[in-house]
Design a protein around this motif. Structure first.
Motif, PDB file in Angstrom:
ATOM      1  N   ASP A 613     -46.915  70.600  65.488  1.00  0.00           N
ATOM      2  CA  ASP A 613     -47.591  71.531  64.583  1.00  0.00           C
ATOM      3  C   ASP A 613     -47.158  72.972  64.782  1.00  0.00           C
ATOM      4  OD1 ASP A 613     -50.684  69.676  64.944  1.00  0.00           O
ATOM      5  OD2 ASP A 613     -49.065  69.474  63.454  1.00  0.00           O
ATOM      6  N   MET A 614     -46.276  73.218  65.779  1.00  0.00           N
ATOM      7  CA  MET A 614     -45.805  74.573  66.104  1.00  0.00           C
ATOM      8  C   MET A 614     -47.000  75.522  66.275  1.00  0.00           C
ATOM      9  SD  MET A 614     -42.555  74.425  66.517  1.00  0.00           S
ATOM     10  CE  MET A 614     -41.859  76.058  66.365  1.00  0.00           C
ATOM     11  N   LEU A 615     -47.924  75.111  67.129  1.00  0.00           N
ATOM     12  CA  LEU A 615     -49.102  75.913  67.444  1.00  0.00           C
ATOM     13  C   LEU A 615     -49.117  76.239  68.927  1.00  0.00           C
ATOM     14  CD1 LEU A 615     -51.938  74.142  65.410  1.00  0.00           C
ATOM     15  CD2 LEU A 615     -50.902  76.378  64.922  1.00  0.00           C
ATOM     16  N   LEU A 616     -49.467  77.475  69.246  1.00  0.00           N
ATOM     17  CA  LEU A 616     -49.626  77.909  70.623  1.00  0.00           C
ATOM     18  C   LEU A 616     -51.027  78.485  70.748  1.00  0.00           C
ATOM     19  CD1 LEU A 616     -48.580  78.460  73.454  1.00  0.00           C
ATOM     20  CD2 LEU A 616     -47.447  80.521  72.587  1.00  0.00           C
ATOM     21  N   ASP A 617     -51.927  77.719  71.441  1.00  0.00           N
ATOM     22  CA  ASP A 617     -53.336  78.133  71.533  1.00  0.00           C
ATOM     23  C   ASP A 617     -53.913  78.398  70.147  1.00  0.00           C
ATOM     24  OD1 ASP A 617     -53.183  80.031  74.659  1.00  0.00           O
ATOM     25  OD2 ASP A 617     -53.547  77.903  74.272  1.00  0.00           O
ATOM     26  N   ASP A 618     -53.567  77.531  69.177  1.00  0.00           N
ATOM     27  CA  ASP A 618     -54.057  77.636  67.789  1.00  0.00           C
ATOM     28  C   ASP A 618     -53.471  78.822  67.030  1.00  0.00           C
ATOM     29  OD1 ASP A 618     -57.316  76.519  68.841  1.00  0.00           O
ATOM     30  OD2 ASP A 618     -55.658  75.351  68.020  1.00  0.00           O
ATOM     31  N   ILE A 619     -52.452  79.455  67.594  1.00  0.00           N
ATOM     32  CA  ILE A 619     -51.739  80.545  66.911  1.00  0.00           C
ATOM     33  C   ILE A 619     -50.412  79.982  66.417  1.00  0.00           C
ATOM     34  CG2 ILE A 619     -50.929  82.917  67.050  1.00  0.00           C
ATOM     35  CD1 ILE A 619     -53.890  82.592  67.667  1.00  0.00           C
ATOM     36  N   ASP A 620     -50.013  80.331  65.182  1.00  0.00           N
ATOM     37  CA  ASP A 620     -48.799  79.785  64.581  1.00  0.00           C
ATOM     38  C   ASP A 620     -47.541  80.359  65.231  1.00  0.00           C
ATOM     39  OD1 ASP A 620     -50.478  79.886  61.477  1.00  0.00           O
ATOM     40  OD2 ASP A 620     -49.875  78.076  62.536  1.00  0.00           O
ATOM     41  N   VAL A 621     -46.635  79.464  65.618  1.00  0.00           N
ATOM     42  CA  VAL A 621     -45.285  79.856  66.005  1.00  0.00           C
ATOM     43  C   VAL A 621     -44.411  79.700  64.763  1.00  0.00           C
ATOM     44  CG1 VAL A 621     -43.306  79.368  67.480  1.00  0.00           C
ATOM     45  CG2 VAL A 621     -45.634  79.145  68.378  1.00  0.00           C
ATOM     46  N   ILE A 622     -43.754  80.781  64.315  1.00  0.00           N
ATOM     47  CA  ILE A 622     -42.999  80.771  63.067  1.00  0.00           C
ATOM     48  C   ILE A 622     -41.508  80.957  63.355  1.00  0.00           C
ATOM     49  CG2 ILE A 622     -44.947  81.640  61.733  1.00  0.00           C
ATOM     50  CD1 ILE A 622     -43.690  84.407  61.845  1.00  0.00           C
ATOM     51  N   ASP A 623     -40.709  80.847  62.297  1.00  0.00           N
ATOM     52  CA  ASP A 623     -39.256  80.983  62.459  1.00  0.00           C
ATOM     53  C   ASP A 623     -38.875  82.333  63.038  1.00  0.00           C
ATOM     54  OD1 ASP A 623     -38.402  79.115  59.435  1.00  0.00           O
ATOM     55  OD2 ASP A 623     -38.871  78.457  61.475  1.00  0.00           O
ATOM     56  N   ASN A 624     -39.649  83.377  62.700  1.00  0.00           N
ATOM     57  CA  ASN A 624     -39.314  84.720  63.164  1.00  0.00           C
ATOM     58  C   ASN A 624     -39.883  85.059  64.530  1.00  0.00           C
ATOM     59  OD1 ASN A 624     -37.876  85.297  60.831  1.00  0.00           O
ATOM     60  ND2 ASN A 624     -39.679  86.066  59.756  1.00  0.00           N
ATOM     61  N   THR A 625     -40.584  84.108  65.141  1.00  0.00           N
ATOM     62  CA  THR A 625     -41.103  84.356  66.491  1.00  0.00           C
ATOM     63  C   THR A 625     -39.944  84.607  67.450  1.00  0.00           C
ATOM     64  OG1 THR A 625     -43.089  83.016  66.136  1.00  0.00           O
ATOM     65  CG2 THR A 625     -42.402  83.379  68.414  1.00  0.00           C
ATOM     66  N   GLY A 652     -45.159  79.807  79.920  1.00  0.00           N
ATOM     67  CA  GLY A 652     -44.695  81.178  79.809  1.00  0.00           C
ATOM     68  C   GLY A 652     -45.806  82.115  79.396  1.00  0.00           C
ATOM     69  N   GLU A 653     -45.463  83.156  78.630  1.00  0.00           N
ATOM     70  CA  GLU A 653     -46.423  84.131  78.132  1.00  0.00           C
ATOM     71  C   GLU A 653     -46.146  84.384  76.651  1.00  0.00           C
ATOM     72  OE1 GLU A 653     -47.199  86.854  82.137  1.00  0.00           O
ATOM     73  OE2 GLU A 653     -45.729  87.530  80.641  1.00  0.00           O
ATOM     74  N   TYR A 654     -47.154  84.922  75.955  1.00  0.00           N
ATOM     75  CA  TYR A 654     -46.943  85.225  74.538  1.00  0.00           C
ATOM     76  C   TYR A 654     -47.821  86.409  74.120  1.00  0.00           C
ATOM     77  CZ  TYR A 654     -51.407  82.975  73.246  1.00  0.00           C
ATOM     78  OH  TYR A 654     -52.741  82.663  73.093  1.00  0.00           O
ATOM     79  N   ASP A 660     -52.732  88.122  61.282  1.00  0.00           N
ATOM     80  CA  ASP A 660     -52.315  86.887  60.602  1.00  0.00           C
ATOM     81  C   ASP A 660     -52.202  85.699  61.559  1.00  0.00           C
ATOM     82  OD1 ASP A 660     -48.913  88.180  60.268  1.00  0.00           O
ATOM     83  OD2 ASP A 660     -50.005  87.473  62.022  1.00  0.00           O
ATOM     84  N   PHE A 661     -52.573  85.886  62.833  1.00  0.00           N
ATOM     85  CA  PHE A 661     -52.564  84.807  63.828  1.00  0.00           C
ATOM     86  C   PHE A 661     -51.201  84.127  63.899  1.00  0.00           C
ATOM     87  CE2 PHE A 661     -57.055  85.502  63.344  1.00  0.00           C
ATOM     88  CZ  PHE A 661     -57.577  85.272  64.608  1.00  0.00           C
ATOM     89  N   GLU A 662     -50.161  84.950  63.990  1.00  0.00           N
ATOM     90  CA  GLU A 662     -48.806  84.452  64.182  1.00  0.00           C
ATOM     91  C   GLU A 662     -48.263  84.998  65.493  1.00  0.00           C
ATOM     92  OE1 GLU A 662     -46.635  85.654  60.756  1.00  0.00           O
ATOM     93  OE2 GLU A 662     -47.379  84.029  59.492  1.00  0.00           O
TER      94      GLU A 662
END
Length: 812
Positions: A613-625, A652-654, A660-662
């Protein structure tokens, strides 16, 4: 009518045309799609502009206005009069035109007996009127209204270049429809309901214009001050053509109907002055060769050529030509646009009004005249400037200028003899600053910051003479090729996200005479930037000084999550830093010094990241991440990777955008390993990675073309054109293994297994890939490419499963 190739499509964006402007052309249609139509119809007296010099092409047309326009175009204006048989037209300004159009069965009213003259005319109504005006009727068309008339309008090309709008027919579109109708052969419907053309094949334009047949358009007809044709339309596109044209009531050329000659437009590819031939290549890579001579009429850069002929033109890519020729391939004339490129040395100065200074000894001589005091002055009327500048004062130092200069001299006076009569300058201002030279294919091809560039055909850049790993400023020509380059003066400064590496303390010196303190060694911070490089920045120490610019004893300055402390007793500036691999955001001042380093990382690990689902702690990981792969202990092995490479179980860390929760940025400190992969190696080149020159390998992996960098000292040259197993340390190739294969003839194949002739059976891996060799090149294939009877090589893994099938088309 033979269609001449549109100059607008072929060269206008590159050069434009040296054409005339006509006072009758309304200001709001100049350079629009409707300009030619409006200009022609005004010249013929069909339409008019407004007193303020506009045409208002977006204004809708009424039914009454449409009736009048059509009656005028059909030559019936003098017959307009009488009373219309409609209940609502008495006393209307257009009653006579409406009555005439109704009498000719061109317009109809409504069932209630009205005409509704001031209602907006719809496109269906306007097209119906024009088609009926050409002689068609309901009986001659199949189907029902309005479809029958609309189809006939399309077949008659009335809708060419017309943009229809739901709100009704506007003045611009109506002008284009009426313009398109000028070439229609009119007629009438016979007793059998069939349309018949008039016996002389006359066109609608014949009703309002006087025709001149088979006229050869010469230079003097267009440009000579004394002998030029009187015209109210632009005749420059017809130079050297044989045409039929029409004069309006004033004897002015108002419309060009048929063009009897042909033209071929393209780059001058070859000049053969032995056989008196030129070869031209058009935009579709089609070539034509033409017989010419030194006496062939030549229009050169906006003027009739005097001291140059067709066989003197350059075939180095700097010349575009239009060859005009008849049906027997006899050339009637050539129009040429030939340029030289000059790079500007200094901005234009009115102290030298007819000269623009170029680099070195080059200068651009501008059109010039002599004033009453015999001083050389600029002839601005014969100078045109396009591109990234509109005026001489807008041209900047280092701009590239494409110079299209006529060879005709501006006068016999010695001060003017080298100045052109007509000049066009195309200004190109396209500089790419601070890009790193990463790869050189050859002297004409190179890669800067991941982008491919070619050397300009008109500069003197040789990429082989420049050093990998340095940053350069590139001056590009109008094709985006490198015309000039020089080493960048300033190091690239990067603001934004980074990964912290380490810090270094600074030293302060005391002047022996004054006792003043000054920084001897700047305190520094080392980070891995979002540009993929390890960079060392000096830290701004200004805030450690007091108002007298002296250092304050035992002062501490906080800069986000780091701080500076001046220890007077030791003469040191101590940096209280962060831990290696910390995710930070950095800020720089205009001098490229660190002013702030702030921790932003939120820790994650285990099941926090969901690959599916490309989610990190319910935050979206997108192509531009932005993803930093910092698993290796040595920061030189860290890398920027794509988000689609992330897998479950990473740590790791983020940091993320709360709006926008990305996820904006994340680091990977563990859990992602490239492992060993099977690669069909296409090419290996040298690549500068910021510290060392290493091998860069391009290969097919899992059906896609990818690139990898090797560890320093790893030689991959022997892998080219082979299939190998690449082994990685982090994201870099640290070694490789050769593969062995089994050659078979395919008896049968499905998605699970392949059987060889003779009965041997081979099970395929779930991720089996097919590599095709075609004319010696590796290309990605599919299982469906492998057919019964093919000879293939099977590469198997340690479990005996087929992981790669190699289909060599050259060996079948």
């Amino acid at each position: 009518m033979k269609k001449i190739l549109s100059l607008v499509l072929v060269i206008a964006l590159v050069l434009g045309s040296f054409s005339f402007a006509f006072a009758a052309t309304p200001s709001d249609v100049v350079d629009t799609d409707y300009e030619e139509a409006v200009e022609t119809l005004i010249a013929l007296g069909v339409v008019n502009g407004y007193p303020d010099g506009t045409y208002k092409p977006a204004k809708v047309v009424t039914r009454a206005e449409m009736a009048k326009l059509l009656m005028v175009e059909l030559g019936y204006a003098d017959l307009a009069g009488g009373t219309a048989n409609f209940s609502d037209t008495a006393g209307h300004w257009a009653e006579g035109y409406i009555a005439l159009a109704a009498g000719l069965n061109i317009v109809n009213g409504y069932p209630d007996g009205t005409f509704k003259a001031d209602n907006t005319v719809t496109f269906d109504e306007a097209l119906t009127m024009v088609v009926r005006g050409a002689g068609y009727s309901d009986e001659s068309l199949t189907g029902t209204w309005p479809t029958n008339y609309k189809i006939k309008a399309i077949n008659l090309d009335l809708l060419d270049d017309v943009a229809m709008k739901a709100a009704g027919a506007d003045r611009g579109a109506v002008a284009q429809i009426l313009y398109n109708a000028l070439d229609l052969v009119y007629g009438e419907v016979n007793n059998d309901g069939d349309f018949e053309k008039n016996v002389d094949d006359k066109k609608i334009i014949d009703k309002i214009g006087e025709k001149v047949n088979d006229y050869e358009m010469t230079y003097d007809d267009i440009y000579d001050a004394d002998d030029a044709l009187d015209t109210v339309i632009d005749l420059t596109p017809y130079l050297y053509h044989t045409v039929d044209y029409y004069e309006n009531a004033d004897g002015d050329v108002a419309y060009v109907s048929d063009i009897e000659t042909n033209e071929f437009v393209g780059d001058l590819d070859n000049v053969n002055d032995v056989d008196d031939e030129i070869t031209v290549e058009d935009a579709d890579d089609e070539e034509e060769t033409f017989d010419v001579s030194s006496s062939t009429p030549l229009f050169y850069n906006g003027e009739k050529a005097e001291d140059i002929d067709v066989l003197d033109l350059m075939d180095d890519g700097s010349c575009m030509v239009k060859v005009i020729y008849d049906d027997d391939d006899v050339v009637q004339g050539v129009v040429a646009w030939e340029f030289e490129i000059v790079q500007i040395a200094t901005e234009y100065s009115s102290r030298r009004p007819a000269v623009l200074n170029g680099l070195g000894t080059e200068s651009i001589l501008l059109p010039a005249d002599l004033d009453d005091d015999d001083d050389v002055v600029l002839d601005a009327d014969n100078l045109t400037i396009v591109g990234d500048a509109d005026e001489l004062k807008d041209i900047e130092k280092d701009d590239l200028v494409y110079v299209y200069a006529s060879d005709k001299k501006a006068g016999t006076d010695e001060d003017l003899e080298d100045h052109p009569a007509v000049l066009k300058l195309e200004v190109v201002r396209d500089v790419v600053e601070g890009v790193e030279l990463q790869e050189v294919e050859d002297e004409d091809e190179a890669v800067f910051d991941g982008d491919d560039y070619d050397a300009s055909d008109f500069g003197d850049v040789d990429f082989d003479t420049f050093e990998l790993g340095l940053e350069y400023d590139l001056t590009l020509d109008k094709d985006g090729d490198v015309y000039a380059m020089e080493e960048a003066d300033d190091e690239e400064t990067v603001e934004g996200y980074a990964v912290y590496v380490s810090e270094a303390d600074g030293d302060v010196d005391e002047d022996d005479f004054t006792g003043d303190l000054s920084v001897d060694t700047e305190p520094r911070v080392k980070v891995f930037t979002d540009g993929g490089d390890v960079v060392i920045y000096d830290i701004d120490t200004d805030d450690l000084a007091d108002d007298s610019d002296d250092f304050t004893k035992d002062a501490t300055v906080t800069m986000g999550s780091i701080s500076l402390f001046f220890d007077e007793s030791e003469g040191e500036i101590i940096v209280n830093g962060l831990d290696k691999r910390d995710l930070v955001e950095i800020e720089l001042n205009s001098d490229g010094e660190i002013t702030d380093v702030t921790l932003v990382g939120i820790a994650y690990g285990g099941t926090d990241f969901d690959e599916d689902d490309m989610l990190l702690d319910d935050i979206d990981v997108i192509d531009n991440t932005l993803v930093f792969d910092i698993q290796e202990s040595d920061e030189d092995d860290w890398a920027i990777v794509d988000a689609d490479e992330l897998v479950d179980g990473i740590e790791g860390e983020y940091d993320y955008d709360e709006d926008d929760f990305e996820v904006d940025v994340m680091t990977v400190t563990d859990g992602m390993d490239a492992g060993d992969i099977y690669a069909a190696v296409i090419k290996v080149v040298d690549y500068y990675d910021g510290d060392d020159t290493v091998d860069k390998v391009r290969a097919l992996v899992d059906g896609e073309e990818v690139t990898y960098l090797a560890e320093d000292g790893v030689d991959l040259d022997a892998t080219v054109d082979t299939i190998v197993i690449l082994e990685f340390d982090g994201d870099r190739v640290e070694s490789y293994e050769t593969t062995t294969s089994t050659a078979i003839e395919v008896a049968s194949i499905d998605s699970i297994r392949v059987r060889a002739e003779g009965g041997d059976l081979y099970t395929m891996d779930d991720d089996v890939v097919v590599v095709v060799i075609d004319e010696g090149d590796f290309i990605a294939g599919e299982l469906s490419d492998v057919l019964e009877g093919d000879f293939v090589d099977l590469i198997q893994n340690d479990d005996g499963d087929v992981v790669v099938i190699v289909l060599d088309l050259d060996a079948q």
